[in-house]
Design a protein around this motif. Structure first.
Motif, PDB file in Angstrom:
ATOM      1  N   SER A  24       0.746  -1.114  -0.085  1.00  0.00           N
ATOM      2  CA  SER A  24       0.052   0.010  -0.243  1.00  0.00           C
ATOM      3  C   SER A  24       0.941   1.294  -0.041  1.00  0.00           C
ATOM      4  O   SER A  24       1.755   1.240   0.748  1.00  0.00           O
ATOM      5  CB  SER A  24      -0.794  -0.137   1.260  1.00  0.00           C
ATOM      6  OG  SER A  24      -1.734  -1.061   1.355  1.00  0.00           O
ATOM      7  N   TYR A  82      -8.926   1.184  -7.404  1.00  0.00           N
ATOM      8  CA  TYR A  82      -8.689   1.497  -5.765  1.00  0.00           C
ATOM      9  C   TYR A  82      -7.314   2.217  -5.648  1.00  0.00           C
ATOM     10  O   TYR A  82      -6.097   1.670  -6.032  1.00  0.00           O
ATOM     11  CB  TYR A  82      -8.467   0.052  -5.086  1.00  0.00           C
ATOM     12  CG  TYR A  82      -7.944   0.222  -3.561  1.00  0.00           C
ATOM     13  CD1 TYR A  82      -8.909   0.951  -2.738  1.00  0.00           C
ATOM     14  CD2 TYR A  82      -6.731  -0.192  -3.137  1.00  0.00           C
ATOM     15  CE1 TYR A  82      -8.403   0.998  -1.408  1.00  0.00           C
ATOM     16  CE2 TYR A  82      -6.173  -0.216  -1.868  1.00  0.00           C
ATOM     17  CZ  TYR A  82      -7.340   0.540  -0.960  1.00  0.00           C
ATOM     18  OH  TYR A  82      -6.701   0.670   0.117  1.00  0.00           O
ATOM     19  N   TYR A  96      -3.382   5.184   2.569  1.00  0.00           N
ATOM     20  CA  TYR A  96      -2.204   4.779   3.522  1.00  0.00           C
ATOM     21  C   TYR A  96      -1.048   4.235   3.092  1.00  0.00           C
ATOM     22  O   TYR A  96      -1.175   3.792   2.128  1.00  0.00           O
ATOM     23  CB  TYR A  96      -2.839   4.560   4.857  1.00  0.00           C
ATOM     24  CG  TYR A  96      -2.896   3.084   4.659  1.00  0.00           C
ATOM     25  CD1 TYR A  96      -4.128   2.245   3.931  1.00  0.00           C
ATOM     26  CD2 TYR A  96      -2.174   2.148   5.611  1.00  0.00           C
ATOM     27  CE1 TYR A  96      -4.142   1.159   4.103  1.00  0.00           C
ATOM     28  CE2 TYR A  96      -2.191   0.712   5.317  1.00  0.00           C
ATOM     29  CZ  TYR A  96      -3.412   0.021   4.654  1.00  0.00           C
ATOM     30  OH  TYR A  96      -3.417  -1.140   4.712  1.00  0.00           O
ATOM     31  N   TYR A  99       2.029  -4.489   8.039  1.00  0.00           N
ATOM     32  CA  TYR A  99       1.081  -3.344   7.933  1.00  0.00           C
ATOM     33  C   TYR A  99       0.950  -2.812   6.606  1.00  0.00           C
ATOM     34  O   TYR A  99       1.984  -2.290   6.048  1.00  0.00           O
ATOM     35  CB  TYR A  99       1.114  -2.422   8.952  1.00  0.00           C
ATOM     36  CG  TYR A  99       0.253  -1.331   9.117  1.00  0.00           C
ATOM     37  CD1 TYR A  99      -1.345  -1.719   9.474  1.00  0.00           C
ATOM     38  CD2 TYR A  99       0.433   0.053   8.505  1.00  0.00           C
ATOM     39  CE1 TYR A  99      -2.216  -0.700   9.600  1.00  0.00           C
ATOM     40  CE2 TYR A  99      -0.744   0.882   8.366  1.00  0.00           C
ATOM     41  CZ  TYR A  99      -1.771   0.545   9.059  1.00  0.00           C
ATOM     42  OH  TYR A  99      -3.000   1.372   9.010  1.00  0.00           O
ATOM     43  N   GLY A 100      -0.104  -2.743   5.770  1.00  0.00           N
ATOM     44  CA  GLY A 100      -0.215  -2.539   4.394  1.00  0.00           C
ATOM     45  C   GLY A 100      -0.013  -3.238   3.440  1.00  0.00           C
ATOM     46  O   GLY A 100       0.109  -2.828   2.309  1.00  0.00           O
ATOM     47  N   LEU A 101       0.713  -4.421   3.940  1.00  0.00           N
ATOM     48  CA  LEU A 101       1.133  -5.272   2.735  1.00  0.00           C
ATOM     49  C   LEU A 101      -0.129  -6.409   2.607  1.00  0.00           C
ATOM     50  O   LEU A 101      -0.386  -6.884   3.482  1.00  0.00           O
ATOM     51  CB  LEU A 101       2.465  -5.832   3.536  1.00  0.00           C
ATOM     52  CG  LEU A 101       3.072  -7.004   2.208  1.00  0.00           C
ATOM     53  CD1 LEU A 101       3.614  -6.055   1.042  1.00  0.00           C
ATOM     54  CD2 LEU A 101       3.925  -7.881   2.967  1.00  0.00           C
ATOM     55  N   ARG A 122       1.892  -1.286  14.710  1.00  0.00           N
ATOM     56  CA  ARG A 122       0.594  -1.563  14.044  1.00  0.00           C
ATOM     57  C   ARG A 122       0.260  -3.019  13.228  1.00  0.00           C
ATOM     58  O   ARG A 122      -0.581  -3.552  12.702  1.00  0.00           O
ATOM     59  CB  ARG A 122       0.338  -0.565  12.586  1.00  0.00           C
ATOM     60  CG  ARG A 122       0.241   0.784  13.407  1.00  0.00           C
ATOM     61  CD  ARG A 122       0.505   1.859  12.271  1.00  0.00           C
ATOM     62  NE  ARG A 122       1.737   1.628  11.576  1.00  0.00           N
ATOM     63  CZ  ARG A 122       2.328   2.285  10.394  1.00  0.00           C
ATOM     64  NH1 ARG A 122       1.618   3.231   9.965  1.00  0.00           N
ATOM     65  NH2 ARG A 122       3.634   2.075  10.112  1.00  0.00           N
TER      66      ARG A 122
END
Lengths: 459, 484
Positions: free
Chosen positions: B83, B99, B103, B201-203, B231
């Protein structure tokens, strides 16, 4: 002894209470818990379930849950597991609810209530932590549905009692006590009207003095003391009516209608329950019990639904599950394997009734097992076994006159062998059997042949 | 045509002695991405102006003497499942069409802090499900050594971006071998750290990983993304060592274990096995001790991996429902229809296959027989590794059973495709780190030597890999015409 809540039946009640914790933030993210703000204002990648977002457990929620566990004398487990409860709904952004299932953080406490007979301990099965879903708002004017995820991820405690409550009054006393404990602990607003405190009620009846519990019904999502009390009363009456008229209570989920003060079955859930196919595990148990089959056969028969369904249909026609199973798993499977087919394949035209009929012909002594086996490939292809038998004159010969004649002829041709059998070499009888079968082209009833042979040899 | 970019150490030196600017490097990377990258199907998205602006900022920092470290101003790429704020985060899937992430992933933040310039997002197998990069909804990535062959997967685009000289360092994810296997097929170093060493996080996957030309470059890149992230609850709190400082070329105290089960001749290309044995001999000659060890539950690794991975995928992908973002079917009037059509249209065949397998595995009555049993196997595999690492410091194995196969060769046979992961699946199941290092060629195609280490053994792995590269030149080989 306080007056029983029903003259004929003992009322058995268990409660599942969902309590919103008043933490500052949500259970798995840092979004603030605020009621009444504009929709989707308190959201973040985690509670919106954006790709890649991860949950982080709220420490304050764990502290609050621990307080509740200790105040209700529960055993707190140092190791507990969060699990996913998967289902699709628009207000459940991840497609699963994070909850605790097999290993909740605490089990086995109690809440003490006052009754006319003095204090009574209501045992708690467990308390677990879970997250709340968002809210779906349906526009009746046809403007579609909207989802508000401000509530998505709100921490909940689910507090589950044993079926220890014996009246609506006791249920009320328990809930009030629980409410007071949680208020003292300052872990929840415990306000029913605002949905901080929701209750599912399990109700069942049994004759006074009975050991076994009756079948229970579940009343869902009650959000006021008044409704809880009324719903329990209405449900006791409904079940008593069912039982009085000789009926049985079905396990079901009910909705309470405050206006009419009645309960009604939540049709949607019941329809789903009714439409639910029997799952493999249940099927295995039932097959073993109902048909007296061995573990291996049951496992093979239930591995896929088309085979299991075929087996049951054929057994209904024929009557003996063991015989059907034997034919299916050995002969029929071999025929299908040879053609690289299996049940459920549209190319298989085989009807359960045809198999039942074929086995029936063998049972009746009209076909020998070996001739039936030879016919099987054609029967699997859709041919009628009785027609095949008639057309080809394959009916088993059990006419004793014909058989006696055949046996006599064989004995005459094998005089030496007959002598040896008389001398004790019983095994040679099989060779003679074979010759009789050959002479009758396999149509002779083997049982009858053996009998005649045995008699004639010793004559 | 623009020349291939050099290694991280080379570019660093150019920046430091004034021979190049970050803007110049980023321009070259973008240009090469447009030429070679385009031809090989490497990218999902290039950042262009945004990357150049960041390069200018890096140049300004350097002019002011405020360079942030060895990655500052260096062009890098990330896989399409990282992300990044304001950028499309598509996982090479139609279902994430449109999309844009609001973040940054933890690893992307780490790169930002280090001053690295993300120039683009690389193509991959859809949702990282695949071993050949043929499962991208946007077409395959091609191997720069032979354009008719696969680069491996799922992080194929990232491996090719390094191999073809577009960037010196690329980031990807490795859940079953997704970095190490393509690195092996493309002749670059691929490193998968310990589970929890780099933030997830975000992966949109389980483990962040990276490609580079050398172990020394990988050490620098890993330091930028490793570390604790509150996170990610499985992120490890241990401080990150200075990996680069530990590269002393000394393997005299090192014991290398050769797992008996990984050197069975059956099912593996003999030339691959020969290259790996030669690689081990190089380390032995440099002073390392070698001994045979055993990982007795190895034969169950693939089955356990595909049970766990499909089960988790079926649940993890439930969020892609067409309600909040990404692809939504047009004209659906019922909720169920919206779900069915959005998901049917949005997911590719392999993703659907895994959702079906995973849903079956998790369904009532099968959960204990499959998912729970697979978790038990995971425990046994972990114990195997724990026992092995009591006898040795690192394990050496082939990375893949054969060099890169041809496009289309395995697409009709999912089981054969899954078997391509046979040497790489155990590490993620056990949560341990691994690295694939180029160790020569078989049939004209690159071969990888895999080293596996105990949890948090990244330092030891990098030291061993670096020592190996000091003795060999395999990592200096480049594809013909730089991947043209």
């Amino acid at each position: 002894m306080s007056a029983p809540s029903h003259p004929d039946y003992e009322v058995v009640i268990g409660l599942e209470t969902h309590v919103h914790m008043k933490t500052r933030t949500k259970l798995f993210c840092a979004c603030e818990l605020v009621y009444g703000d504009e929709p989707n204002h308190h959201t973040c990648p985690t509670c919106l379930a954006l790709p890649g977002a991860l949950p982080v457990l709220n420490e304050q929620a764990v502290d609050f849950a621990l307080r509740a566990a200790l105040a209700t004398h529960c055993t707190v487990h140092p190791h507990s597991i969060f699990a996913r409860k998967n289902y699709f709904y628009p207000d459940l952004p991840k497609g699963y609810q994070i909850s605790q299932f097999e290993e909740p953080y605490c089990t086995g406490g109690f809440v003490e209530i006052e009754t006319e007979d003095g204090p009574k301990k209501i045992r708690l099965t467990r308390i677990h932590m879970e997250e709340d879903a968002g809210k779906s708002v349906h526009d009746e004017g046809g403007g579609g549905s909207r989802v508000d995820l401000n509530r998505s991820g709100t921490p909940l405690m689910e507090i589950v009692t044993e079926p220890d409550l014996r009246s609506a009054d006791e249920a009320e006393a328990y809930l009030k006590k629980l409410q007071s404990i949680l208020r003292y602990l300052d872990v929840s607003e415990v306000d029913l009207e605002h949905g901080h405190f929701r209750c599912d009620v399990n109700v069942s009846l049994r004759r006074h003095g009975a050991e076994e519990y009756g079948t229970r019904a579940e009343l869902k999502n009650l959000n006021s003391f008044k409704f809880i009390m009324e719903a329990i009363a209405a449900e006791i009456e409904r079940q008593a009516d069912v039982l009085d008229s000789g009926g049985t209570v079905q396990q079901c989920t009910l909705r309470y209608h405050p206006k009419t003060r009645t309960t009604s079955i939540m049709r949607r859930i019941e329809r789903a329950r009714a439409a639910l196919p029997e799952l493999p595990e249940a099927k295995r148990e039932r097959f073993a019990a109902e048909y007296g089959l061995g573990e291996r056969d049951v496992a093979t028969l239930t591995a896929a639904r088309p085979l299991a369904d075929f087996f049951e249909a054929a057994t209904r026609e024929h009557g003996d599950g063991k015989a059907v199973s034997k034919w299916l798993l050995r002969d029929v499977t071999r025929v299908l394997n040879d053609r690289d087919l299996e049940f459920g394949d549209a190319r298989v035209k085989f009807e359960p009734a045809a198999l039942a009929k074929l086995i029936g012909l063998v049972d009746a002594g009209k076909l020998t097992a070996s001739v039936a086996g030879d016919l099987l490939p054609e029967v699997v292809d859709g041919a009628d076994p009785a027609t095949l038998m008639a057309e080809r004159g394959l009916e088993a010969v059990s006419d004793t006159g014909v058989l006696e004649e055949a046996v006599a002829a064989v004995l005459a041709e094998n005089a030496a062998m007959v002598e040896r059998i008389r001398g004790g070499e019983d095994k040679l009888l099989n060779a003679l059997m074979g010759q009789v079968m050959k002479r009758t082209k396999g149509k002779a009833d083997p049982g009858a042949v053996r009998e005649i042979l045995a008699r004639k040899v010793t004559e | 045509m623009v020349e291939p970019l050099g290694t991280l150490s080379e570019l660093r030196a150019e920046l430091d002695d004034g021979g190049a600017t970050s803007r110049g490097l980023v321009e070259r990377a973008l240009e090469r991405a447009g030429e070679v990258g385009e031809r090989l199907g490497v990218f999902r998205h290039l950042r262009g102006e945004a990357a150049l602006a960041e390069a200018d900022a890096a140049d300004a920092r350097r002019a002011a003497g405020e360079t942030r470290g060895p990655l500052d101003g260096i062009p890098v790429v990330v896989k399409d499942n990282f992300s990044q704020q304001g950028e499309p985060t598509g996982c090479a899937s139609k279902i994430l069409e449109g999309y844009v992430s609001p973040y940054d992933a933890g690893a992307v933040e780490g790169l930002g802090r280090a001053g690295a310039i993300i120039v683009g997002r690389t193509n991959m197998d859809e949702f990282a499900m695949g071993s050949s990069n043929e499962n991208s909804a946007y077409g395959p990535v091609r191997n720069p050594w032979d354009g008719e062959r696969v680069p491996g997967g799922s992080s194929g685009g990232s491996a090719v971006a390094v191999a073809a000289g577009i960037v010196p360092v690329a980031f990807g994810s490795d859940t079953g071998g997704s970095i190490r296997q393509p690195a092996s097929h493309c002749g670059v170093v691929g490193m998968k750290p310990t589970y929890g060493r780099v933030s997830r996080y975000g992966l949109v996957a389980f483990a962040s990983s990276l490609d580079a030309h050398s172990a020394a470059d990988a050490a620098v890149a890993l330091a930028a993304v490793a570390g604790h992230d509150p996170r990610d609850s499985t992120s490890l709190p241990e401080p990150v060592p200075d990996y680069a400082a530990g590269l002393d070329g000394d393997v005299s105290g090192l014991t290398i274990g050769l797992p008996r089960e990984y050197f069975v001749e059956e099912g593996v290309d003999p030339d691959v096995l020969a290259r790996v044995r030669e690689g081990v001999e190089v380390l032995q000659a440099a002073g390392a001790k070698v001994r045979e060890v055993t990982l007795p539950h190895t034969e169950y690794a693939i089955a356990a991996y595909y049970l766990i991975a499909t089960a988790e995928a079926s649940s993890n992908l439930a969020r892609f429902d067409g309600v909040r973002y990404g692809h939504r079917a047009e004209g659906a009037t019922q909720l169920r229809e919206l779900y069915e059509r959005s998901r049917s249209e949005g997911f590719g065949a392999e993703v659907k296959r895994r959702i079906l397998l995973g849903t079956y595995v998790l369904s009532s009555g099968y959960y204990d027989a499959y998912y729970k049993k697979a978790l038990q196997v995971r425990t046994l595999l972990r114990r195997d590794f724990e026992a092995a690492f009591r006898e040795c410091d690192v394990l050496a194995t082939p990375t893949t059973p054969a060099p890169a196969f041809k496009l289309g060769e395995n697409t009709r046979d999912p089981l054969r495709m899954y078997m391509a992961d046979v040497y790489t699946v155990a590490a993620p199941i056990a949560g341990i780190p691994g690295i694939s290092v180029p160790c020569g060629f078989a049939h004209g195609l690159p071969v990888g030597l895999q080293l596996l280490g105990p949890p948090l053994g990244e330092g030891t792995l990098l030291r061993a890999a670096d020592a190996y590269q000091r003795e060999t030149q395999h990592h200096e080989a480049r594809p013909p015409e730089g991947g043209a």
